[in-house]
Design an enzyme around this catalytic site. Structure first.
Site, mmCIF file in Angstrom:
data_model
loop_
_atom_site.group_PDB
_atom_site.id
_atom_site.type_symbol
_atom_site.label_atom_id
_atom_site.label_comp_id
_atom_site.label_asym_id
_atom_site.label_seq_id
_atom_site.Cartn_x
_atom_site.Cartn_y
_atom_site.Cartn_z
ATOM 1 N N CYS A 12 -26.982 37.605 76.040
ATOM 2 C CA CYS A 12 -28.413 37.713 76.328
ATOM 3 C C CYS A 12 -29.225 37.750 75.041
ATOM 4 C CB CYS A 12 -28.692 38.945 77.172
ATOM 5 S SG CYS A 12 -28.017 40.476 76.470
ATOM 6 N N ASN B 14 -35.937 36.681 82.449
ATOM 7 C CA ASN B 14 -34.544 37.087 82.359
ATOM 8 C C ASN B 14 -33.649 35.874 82.147
ATOM 9 O OD1 ASN B 14 -32.471 38.917 82.333
ATOM 10 N ND2 ASN B 14 -32.556 39.427 84.490
ATOM 11 N N HIS C 162 -29.428 45.234 77.358
ATOM 12 C CA HIS C 162 -29.782 43.856 77.688
ATOM 13 C C HIS C 162 -30.870 43.374 76.730
ATOM 14 C CE1 HIS C 162 -29.866 40.343 80.144
ATOM 15 N NE2 HIS C 162 -30.967 40.616 80.809
#
Length: 346
Positions: free
Chosen positions: A158, A313, A293
């Site tokens: 990520c 996201n 994240h």
């Protein structure tokens, strides 16, 4: 010796009969409830195109699914129209540990975010301060500088997604041409991170700047979502970072809003541990945990009842609101103000 039954009255027998009947009534209800959950699980598998032919795997996933149902009920308790909504997602048959492994952002400074969110009164006070200087709404998606939502799948990179997306947005703002940049180049070649096993946005930007790295186009270094040996020795052609800052703005989210309004999208480390069953709405509470994240923030809305950030996201368009989430402004919700990265490009 007198029989103990002699002390029983007619009322006692009625009460005893009632409790015996209740015992037989409760057991079938429990069985029926379990069967209903199992039927719901089968519907879930069909809706999300999943199957577990092995009985052991089926039972493992079913147990995780039941925990998600309980979690969803708890998260939705006392919700308002403006609150985040929780329901079944493609991650609802994951264990909490598996879902955390999916994220794998390893921020340089780990922080416990419990109690980070402040009261809504504080958010309203902040909102009035923001409105004096900033546009009411900023959404870089409307400027054609935000590429399509991507899916990191089982690769915990990520950190590379968020940074690559932010650099490509800044390049599009500068040139008026939006081109997907190579995430795989960053996964494979960044010496400060661990590929699909985790990394950090600020460490990645430091590596890019210190080594004068140019980010290649996606077409020249395609995404495979696996750890590979770096495919390029010459990384001088592509998009280069001019300047970058990676700072904590806890208590100064007005600076984050100014960066979004004046400069462009930003990359942030964030706590996504409770996002497993997020389906929409503004996240204001239930967002504790480490910075697990990394995401891109592409704008904000100060006109909403609960002002929010627009969060892009990297779990595909079939998660959240077409791949996006909304997080309340103020109070460092989900810890998003701990590690904020903004860049310019050459």
């Amino acid at each position: 010796m007198p029989s103990p039954l002699r002390n029983f009255t007619y009322k006692t027998y009625i009460e005893l009969g009632f409790y015996i009947a209740l015992l037989f009534f409760v057991v079938p209800c429990k069985i029926k409830l379990d069967s209903e959950i199992r039927e719901q699980f089968h519907e879930y598998l069909s809706d999300f195109n999943k199957s577990y032919p092995q009985e052991a795997e089926f039972q493992f996933r079913f147990a995780a699914f039941k925990k998600s149902l309980a979690n969803i009920e708890q998260l939705n308790a006392n919700k308002t129209k403006s609150s985040a909504q929780y329901g079944l997602t493609k991650f609802s048959d994951f264990t909490a540990e598996e879902f955390l492994d999916l994220q794998n952002n390893r921020a340089g400074v780990r922080r416990d975010l419990r109690g980070a969110a402040q009261s809504r009164l504080k958010k309203v006070a902040l909102r009035s301060a923001y409105e004096k200087e900033l546009p009411q709404i900023v959404d870089w998606r409307n400027k054609n500088v935000v590429s399509k939502v991507k899916n990191q799948k089982n690769c915990g990179a990520c950190w590379a997604f968020a940074v690559s997306e932010t650099i490509e947005s800044m390049q599009a703002i500068k040139t008026q041409q939006l081109t997907d940049l190579s995430i795989q180049q960053l996964i494979d070649c960044s010496s400060y991170n661990n590929g699909c096993k985790g990394g950090d946005t600020c460490a990645l930007l430091r590596w890019i700047k210190v080594n004068n790295i140019a980010i290649m186009n996606e077409t020249d270094y395609p995404l495979v979502l696996e750890d590979q040996k770096c495919q390029k020795t010459d990384m001088s052609e592509g998009v280069k970072v001019g300047t970058y800052q990676c700072n904590s703005f806890v208590g100064r989210e007005d600076i984050i809003l100014k960066l979004l309004a004046i400069n462009g999208p930003v990359a942030v480390a964030i706590s996504g541990e409770t996002w497993q069953n997020y389906v929409g709405g503004v996240i204001q509470f239930h967002c504790e945990g480490d910075l697990s994240h990394a995401v891109q923030i592409v704008g904000y809305n100060l006109t909403a009842k609960v002002p929010f950030y627009i969060v892009r996201n990297s779990w595909g368009e079939d998660f959240g609101d077409n791949g996006y989430l909304y997080v309340a402004i103020g109070g460092n919700v989900c810890g998003l103000a701990y590690e904020v990265a903004a860049v310019t490009v050459l």
